[in-house]
Design a protein around this motif. Structure first.
Motif, short mmCIF file in Angstrom:
data_model
loop_
_atom_site.label_atom_id
_atom_site.label_comp_id
_atom_site.label_asym_id
_atom_site.label_seq_id
_atom_site.Cartn_x
_atom_site.Cartn_y
_atom_site.Cartn_z
N LEU A 40 5.43 6.44 -20.59
CA LEU A 40 5.23 6.27 -19.15
C LEU A 40 4.84 4.81 -18.86
N LEU A 41 5.16 4.37 -17.65
CA LEU A 41 4.80 3.03 -17.22
C LEU A 41 3.39 3.06 -16.66
N ALA A 42 2.46 2.37 -17.33
CA ALA A 42 1.04 2.49 -17.03
C ALA A 42 0.68 2.05 -15.62
N LYS A 43 1.42 1.08 -15.07
CA LYS A 43 1.08 0.54 -13.75
C LYS A 43 1.80 1.25 -12.61
N ARG A 44 2.52 2.32 -12.93
CA ARG A 44 3.19 3.11 -11.91
C ARG A 44 2.56 4.50 -11.86
N ASN A 45 2.42 5.05 -10.67
CA ASN A 45 1.89 6.41 -10.57
C ASN A 45 2.95 7.42 -10.97
N VAL A 46 2.60 8.69 -10.93
CA VAL A 46 3.52 9.74 -11.38
C VAL A 46 4.83 9.70 -10.60
N TYR A 47 4.74 9.63 -9.29
CA TYR A 47 5.97 9.58 -8.47
C TYR A 47 6.82 8.39 -8.87
N GLU A 48 6.20 7.23 -9.02
CA GLU A 48 6.95 6.01 -9.34
C GLU A 48 7.57 6.07 -10.73
N ASN A 49 6.90 6.72 -11.68
CA ASN A 49 7.48 6.90 -13.01
C ASN A 49 8.71 7.80 -12.96
N VAL A 50 8.61 8.89 -12.21
CA VAL A 50 9.70 9.86 -12.17
C VAL A 50 10.89 9.32 -11.38
N VAL A 51 10.63 8.57 -10.32
CA VAL A 51 11.72 8.09 -9.46
C VAL A 51 12.49 6.93 -10.10
N PHE A 52 11.92 6.31 -11.11
CA PHE A 52 12.49 5.10 -11.68
C PHE A 52 13.98 5.23 -12.05
N PRO A 53 14.42 6.29 -12.76
CA PRO A 53 15.84 6.40 -13.10
C PRO A 53 16.74 6.47 -11.86
N LEU A 54 16.26 7.09 -10.79
CA LEU A 54 17.06 7.19 -9.57
C LEU A 54 17.17 5.84 -8.87
N GLU A 55 16.08 5.06 -8.92
CA GLU A 55 16.12 3.72 -8.33
C GLU A 55 17.13 2.84 -9.06
N VAL A 56 17.17 2.98 -10.38
CA VAL A 56 18.13 2.21 -11.18
C VAL A 56 19.56 2.54 -10.77
N GLN A 57 19.79 3.81 -10.45
CA GLN A 57 21.13 4.26 -10.06
C GLN A 57 21.45 3.94 -8.60
N GLY A 58 20.46 3.48 -7.83
CA GLY A 58 20.73 3.03 -6.47
C GLY A 58 20.81 4.10 -5.41
N HIS A 59 20.14 5.23 -5.62
CA HIS A 59 20.17 6.30 -4.62
C HIS A 59 19.27 5.95 -3.44
N SER A 60 19.47 6.66 -2.33
CA SER A 60 18.69 6.42 -1.13
C SER A 60 17.25 6.91 -1.32
N ARG A 61 16.34 6.42 -0.47
CA ARG A 61 14.93 6.83 -0.55
C ARG A 61 14.78 8.32 -0.28
N ALA A 62 15.55 8.84 0.68
CA ALA A 62 15.47 10.28 1.01
C ALA A 62 15.96 11.13 -0.16
N TYR A 63 17.06 10.71 -0.78
CA TYR A 63 17.59 11.41 -1.95
C TYR A 63 16.54 11.42 -3.07
N ASN A 64 15.96 10.27 -3.31
CA ASN A 64 14.96 10.15 -4.37
C ASN A 64 13.77 11.07 -4.13
N LYS A 65 13.27 11.08 -2.92
CA LYS A 65 12.09 11.88 -2.59
C LYS A 65 12.36 13.37 -2.84
N GLU A 66 13.51 13.84 -2.41
CA GLU A 66 13.87 15.26 -2.58
C GLU A 66 13.93 15.62 -4.06
N HIS A 67 14.58 14.78 -4.85
CA HIS A 67 14.79 15.11 -6.25
C HIS A 67 13.52 14.94 -7.09
N VAL A 68 12.69 13.96 -6.76
CA VAL A 68 11.43 13.80 -7.48
C VAL A 68 10.50 14.98 -7.20
N GLU A 69 10.41 15.40 -5.96
CA GLU A 69 9.56 16.54 -5.62
C GLU A 69 10.02 17.80 -6.32
#
Length: 228
Positions: free
Chosen positions: A90-119
């Motif tokens: 895990l990335l120590a300086k990122r919270n749980v949400y930020e750790n989980v969303v990281f792969p989706l951010e790399v893939q360039g998905h929208s913020r709304a898409y990311n929120k739904e899938h992380v939750e």
């Protein structure tokens, strides 16, 4: 479906880690890979995610021979096969949400898409209420569940786990297995390499036993005691 056909893996020092491996894992299976240290479990996992290359033979995923992939094609393969390791990474300086969303951010998905899938991923592993917590604030079991959520957030059809409960006590390990059971029921194929006898015996899933780089047995619903 994953298929190994006549797979051999020999390392540069002459060690034959896998010898003539033939197996098929249908979609939706939950498979344990068991065997003593050096039996070939981790090598099989590394071949599956193309961290290592076969010496001879073929590995097919959805009828695609992944042994033929170029280095530039491997990242796309890993979008279909997620991996959970014994150390959480895990990335120590990122919270749980930020750790989980990281792969989706790399893939360039929208913020709304990311929120739904992380939750959804956090809900599957029972950590929806820990989204704002940091790794240092989590127990070992919670940290591993975060790593599992991160692995499944992109809905990869396959999840490979290499000793995911190795550093955890038995109670916490069973919590991890409950999370993996939920993920499997949701449709993800799981292949888990483990030494954990109690987990294998309790879960009663398919058990593939490796010995000396070969498949010694393959039981549809078995236990570790029967194999060793």
């Amino acid at each position: 479906m994953i298929t190994f056909k006549n797979v051999f893996k020999e390392y540069g020092n002459g060690v034959m880690a896998l010898s003539n491996i033939n197996l098929t894992v249908p979609r939706g299976d939950f498979v344990f890979l068991v065997g003593s240290s050096g039996a070939g479990k981790s090598t099989l996992v590394k071949l599956l995610i193309r961290e290592e290359s076969v010496t001879r033979g073929n590995i097919y995923i959805h009828n695609q021979d992944i042994t033929k992939l170029t280095k530039t094609q491997v990242p796309r393969l890993r979008r279909n096969i997620s991996v959970v390791f014994q150390d959480f990474r895990l990335l120590a300086k990122r919270n749980v949400y930020e750790n989980v969303v990281f792969p989706l951010e790399v893939q360039g998905h929208s913020r709304a898409y990311n929120k739904e899938h992380v939750e959804h991923a956090l809900e599957l592993v029972g950590l929806k209420d820990k989204a704002k917590s940091y790794p240092s604030e989590l127990s070992g079991g919670e940290g591993q569940r975060v790593s599992i959520a991160r692995a499944i957030v992109n809905h990869a059809p396959y999840l490979v786990c290499d000793e995911p409960t190795g550093n955890l006590d038995e109670h916490t390990a069973m919590e991890i297995m409950a999370a993996l059971e939920n993920i499997n029921k949701a449709g993800t194929t799981i292949i888990m390499a483990t030494h954990a006898i109690n987990i294998v015996n309790t879960m009663q899933k398919r058990v593939i036993t490796l010995k000396g780089g070969k498949i010694e047995s393959d039981v549809e619903r078995g236990s570790y005691y029967e194999m060793v």
